[in-house]
Design a protein around this motif. Sequence first.
Motif, mmCIF file in Angstrom:
data_model
loop_
_atom_site.group_PDB
_atom_site.id
_atom_site.type_symbol
_atom_site.label_atom_id
_atom_site.label_comp_id
_atom_site.label_asym_id
_atom_site.label_seq_id
_atom_site.Cartn_x
_atom_site.Cartn_y
_atom_site.Cartn_z
ATOM 1 N N LYS A 3 75.904 24.301 -58.466
ATOM 2 C CA LYS A 3 75.115 23.435 -57.592
ATOM 3 C C LYS A 3 74.122 22.664 -58.463
ATOM 4 C CE LYS A 3 71.755 23.490 -53.893
ATOM 5 N NZ LYS A 3 70.897 24.313 -53.066
ATOM 6 N N ASN A 4 74.180 21.342 -58.423
ATOM 7 C CA ASN A 4 73.249 20.520 -59.191
ATOM 8 C C ASN A 4 71.918 20.439 -58.468
ATOM 9 O OD1 ASN A 4 75.176 19.989 -61.143
ATOM 10 N ND2 ASN A 4 75.931 18.200 -60.060
ATOM 11 N N ARG A 5 70.852 20.823 -59.167
ATOM 12 C CA ARG A 5 69.526 20.823 -58.558
ATOM 13 C C ARG A 5 68.938 19.420 -58.493
ATOM 14 N NH1 ARG A 5 64.443 24.824 -59.693
ATOM 15 N NH2 ARG A 5 62.916 23.579 -58.576
ATOM 16 N N PHE A 6 69.256 18.557 -59.458
ATOM 17 C CA PHE A 6 68.674 17.222 -59.521
ATOM 18 C C PHE A 6 69.713 16.160 -59.185
ATOM 19 C CE2 PHE A 6 66.066 19.898 -62.156
ATOM 20 C CZ PHE A 6 64.794 19.526 -61.801
ATOM 21 N N GLU A 7 69.239 15.109 -58.504
ATOM 22 C CA GLU A 7 70.103 13.995 -58.121
ATOM 23 C C GLU A 7 69.460 12.693 -58.577
ATOM 24 O OE1 GLU A 7 71.991 11.981 -54.085
ATOM 25 O OE2 GLU A 7 70.617 13.656 -53.923
ATOM 26 N N LYS A 8 70.243 11.861 -59.278
ATOM 27 C CA LYS A 8 69.751 10.553 -59.708
ATOM 28 C C LYS A 8 69.853 9.598 -58.528
ATOM 29 C CE LYS A 8 72.106 8.523 -62.889
ATOM 30 N NZ LYS A 8 72.694 7.887 -64.080
ATOM 31 N N VAL A 9 68.689 9.009 -58.138
ATOM 32 C CA VAL A 9 68.671 8.122 -56.976
ATOM 33 C C VAL A 9 68.437 6.665 -57.357
ATOM 34 C CG1 VAL A 9 67.979 9.936 -55.370
ATOM 35 C CG2 VAL A 9 66.227 8.598 -56.539
ATOM 36 N N TYR A 10 68.069 6.403 -58.621
ATOM 37 C CA TYR A 10 67.818 5.030 -59.056
ATOM 38 C C TYR A 10 68.062 4.950 -60.559
ATOM 39 C CZ TYR A 10 65.404 0.666 -60.138
ATOM 40 O OH TYR A 10 65.100 -0.593 -60.577
ATOM 41 N N SER A 11 68.663 3.858 -61.004
ATOM 42 C CA SER A 11 68.891 3.630 -62.425
ATOM 43 C C SER A 11 68.816 2.144 -62.720
ATOM 44 C CB SER A 11 70.260 4.170 -62.830
ATOM 45 O OG SER A 11 70.451 4.007 -64.212
ATOM 46 N N GLN A 12 68.191 1.814 -63.850
ATOM 47 C CA GLN A 12 68.045 0.418 -64.266
ATOM 48 C C GLN A 12 68.113 0.363 -65.785
ATOM 49 O OE1 GLN A 12 64.510 -1.585 -62.724
ATOM 50 N NE2 GLN A 12 63.871 -2.014 -64.792
#
Length: 58
Positions: A3-12
Amino acid sequence: MSKNRFEKVYSQGTMNVMEIWVDKETGVNYVFHAGGYAGGLTPLLDREGKPVISPINN
């Protein structure tokens, strides 16, 4: 199962990367910035200096 604890919600960016990650257990938002061979991670703060917290979807 992992289970991945962190989720990337924005990238630039590609050379100078700016990303926002959300801890799915606490809802705390983090800013990650990388440029060249250096990078750093810190909590994302609002105007009052408090951590930005997203709603947690279970």
